[in-house]
Scaffold this motif. Structure first.
Motif, short mmCIF file in Angstrom:
data_model
loop_
_atom_site.label_atom_id
_atom_site.label_comp_id
_atom_site.label_asym_id
_atom_site.label_seq_id
_atom_site.Cartn_x
_atom_site.Cartn_y
_atom_site.Cartn_z
N ASP A 110 -3.05 -5.68 -30.11
CA ASP A 110 -2.09 -4.74 -30.69
C ASP A 110 -1.98 -3.44 -29.89
O ASP A 110 -1.19 -2.57 -30.25
CB ASP A 110 -2.51 -4.41 -32.13
CG ASP A 110 -3.88 -3.73 -32.19
OD1 ASP A 110 -4.74 -4.02 -31.33
OD2 ASP A 110 -4.08 -2.92 -33.11
N HIS A 111 -2.73 -3.31 -28.82
CA HIS A 111 -2.71 -2.09 -28.00
C HIS A 111 -1.62 -2.23 -26.94
O HIS A 111 -1.72 -3.07 -26.04
CB HIS A 111 -4.07 -1.88 -27.35
CG HIS A 111 -4.21 -0.58 -26.64
ND1 HIS A 111 -3.64 -0.32 -25.42
CD2 HIS A 111 -4.88 0.56 -27.00
CE1 HIS A 111 -3.95 0.90 -25.04
NE2 HIS A 111 -4.69 1.45 -25.99
N ARG A 112 -0.59 -1.41 -27.06
CA ARG A 112 0.57 -1.54 -26.18
C ARG A 112 0.19 -1.45 -24.70
O ARG A 112 0.62 -2.26 -23.89
CB ARG A 112 1.62 -0.49 -26.52
CG ARG A 112 2.81 -0.60 -25.59
CD ARG A 112 3.89 0.40 -25.88
NE ARG A 112 4.91 0.32 -24.84
CZ ARG A 112 6.00 1.04 -24.85
NH1 ARG A 112 6.24 1.87 -25.83
NH2 ARG A 112 6.86 0.92 -23.85
N GLY A 113 -0.60 -0.45 -24.34
CA GLY A 113 -0.95 -0.27 -22.93
C GLY A 113 -1.68 -1.46 -22.35
O GLY A 113 -1.37 -1.92 -21.25
N ILE A 114 -2.64 -1.97 -23.09
CA ILE A 114 -3.41 -3.13 -22.61
C ILE A 114 -2.50 -4.35 -22.51
O ILE A 114 -2.49 -5.05 -21.49
CB ILE A 114 -4.61 -3.41 -23.54
CG1 ILE A 114 -5.66 -2.31 -23.41
CG2 ILE A 114 -5.22 -4.78 -23.23
CD1 ILE A 114 -6.79 -2.39 -24.43
N ALA A 115 -1.71 -4.59 -23.55
CA ALA A 115 -0.83 -5.77 -23.55
C ALA A 115 0.20 -5.70 -22.42
O ALA A 115 0.44 -6.69 -21.73
CB ALA A 115 -0.14 -5.91 -24.90
N GLU A 116 0.78 -4.53 -22.21
CA GLU A 116 1.77 -4.39 -21.14
C GLU A 116 1.13 -4.55 -19.76
O GLU A 116 1.70 -5.21 -18.89
CB GLU A 116 2.48 -3.05 -21.22
CG GLU A 116 3.63 -3.05 -22.19
CD GLU A 116 4.47 -1.80 -22.05
OE1 GLU A 116 5.60 -1.91 -21.52
OE2 GLU A 116 4.00 -0.73 -22.48
N ASP A 117 -0.02 -3.94 -19.55
CA ASP A 117 -0.71 -4.10 -18.26
C ASP A 117 -0.99 -5.58 -17.99
O ASP A 117 -0.76 -6.08 -16.88
CB ASP A 117 -2.04 -3.35 -18.24
CG ASP A 117 -1.89 -1.85 -18.12
OD1 ASP A 117 -0.75 -1.36 -17.89
OD2 ASP A 117 -2.91 -1.15 -18.27
N TYR A 118 -1.49 -6.26 -19.00
CA TYR A 118 -1.82 -7.68 -18.86
C TYR A 118 -0.55 -8.49 -18.60
O TYR A 118 -0.51 -9.32 -17.67
CB TYR A 118 -2.53 -8.16 -20.12
CG TYR A 118 -3.02 -9.58 -20.09
CD1 TYR A 118 -3.65 -10.12 -18.98
CD2 TYR A 118 -2.86 -10.40 -21.21
CE1 TYR A 118 -4.10 -11.43 -18.96
CE2 TYR A 118 -3.31 -11.71 -21.20
CZ TYR A 118 -3.92 -12.22 -20.09
OH TYR A 118 -4.37 -13.52 -20.07
N ALA A 119 0.51 -8.24 -19.36
CA ALA A 119 1.75 -8.99 -19.19
C ALA A 119 2.35 -8.75 -17.79
O ALA A 119 2.79 -9.69 -17.13
CB ALA A 119 2.76 -8.60 -20.27
N ARG A 120 2.34 -7.51 -17.34
CA ARG A 120 2.90 -7.22 -16.00
C ARG A 120 2.11 -7.93 -14.89
O ARG A 120 2.68 -8.45 -13.94
CB ARG A 120 2.94 -5.72 -15.76
CG ARG A 120 3.98 -5.02 -16.61
CD ARG A 120 4.03 -3.51 -16.36
NE ARG A 120 4.80 -2.82 -17.36
CZ ARG A 120 6.12 -2.83 -17.46
NH1 ARG A 120 6.82 -3.51 -16.59
NH2 ARG A 120 6.74 -2.16 -18.42
N LEU A 121 0.79 -7.96 -15.04
CA LEU A 121 -0.03 -8.66 -14.05
C LEU A 121 0.21 -10.16 -14.11
O LEU A 121 0.23 -10.83 -13.07
CB LEU A 121 -1.51 -8.33 -14.25
CG LEU A 121 -2.44 -8.75 -13.13
CD1 LEU A 121 -2.04 -8.15 -11.78
CD2 LEU A 121 -3.87 -8.36 -13.46
N LEU A 122 0.43 -10.69 -15.30
CA LEU A 122 0.75 -12.11 -15.42
C LEU A 122 2.05 -12.43 -14.68
O LEU A 122 2.12 -13.43 -13.96
CB LEU A 122 0.87 -12.51 -16.90
CG LEU A 122 -0.44 -12.61 -17.67
CD1 LEU A 122 -0.18 -12.66 -19.17
CD2 LEU A 122 -1.24 -13.83 -17.22
N VAL A 123 3.05 -11.58 -14.83
CA VAL A 123 4.33 -11.79 -14.12
C VAL A 123 4.10 -11.78 -12.62
O VAL A 123 4.62 -12.64 -11.89
CB VAL A 123 5.38 -10.73 -14.53
CG1 VAL A 123 6.60 -10.80 -13.62
CG2 VAL A 123 5.80 -10.92 -15.98
N LEU A 124 3.34 -10.80 -12.14
CA LEU A 124 3.07 -10.70 -10.70
C LEU A 124 2.34 -11.93 -10.16
O LEU A 124 2.40 -12.21 -8.96
CB LEU A 124 2.25 -9.44 -10.40
CG LEU A 124 2.98 -8.12 -10.55
CD1 LEU A 124 2.01 -6.95 -10.38
CD2 LEU A 124 4.13 -8.02 -9.55
#
Length: 131
Positions: free
Chosen positions: A54-68
């Motif tokens: 539920d932590h936006r920063g963690i989820a976004e960091d993780y999602a962006r790295l997954l895309v990369l």
């Protein structure tokens, strides 16, 4: 000393001091990503995300790295889960989700949702990225 090695050491030290700290795992993952260790970065950010989906920063960091790392479908799943557990509908997060949805998910849903977002919040200015 290699560039970024101090940050890497600090991140590793944070995890050693408190292995349950989601922030320490996030910091370590970010450091590993900057230092060309994508596999280690993914593992660290996944550990942070698992503890705080539920932590936006963690989820976004993780999602962006997954895309990369060519794991766009997984990034979309992480972002959908975040939206399911948070009331955050800021333009940046919605735009991130809709771009992922358009590329890796349901393109029609992304277009419809983008139209709905603009209809409800006409003052917000999401970047008009072709979907």
């Amino acid at each position: 000393r290699a560039e970024g090695s101090g940050a890497r050491s600090a991140g590793e030290g944070g995890v050693r001091r408190n292995a349950l700290s989601r922030r320490a795992w996030r910091d370590l993952g970010q450091s590993q990503g900057r230092n060309g260790k994508p596999e280690a970065a993914l593992a660290s950010l996944e550990r942070a995300y698992t503890g705080r989906p539920d932590h936006r920063g963690i989820a976004e960091d993780y999602a962006r790295l997954l895309v990369l790392n060519q794991r766009g479908e997984d990034a979309l799943d992480v972002t959908r889960r975040l939206l399911a557990v948070t009331d955050d509908r800021t333009a940046g997060l919605v735009d991130f989700w809709l771009n992922l949805e358009a590329e890796f998910g349901d393109r029609a849903r992304a277009l419809e949702s983008r139209r709905d977002f603009f209809a409800r919040q006409p003052g917000d200015t999401l970047p008009l990225i072709p979907i």
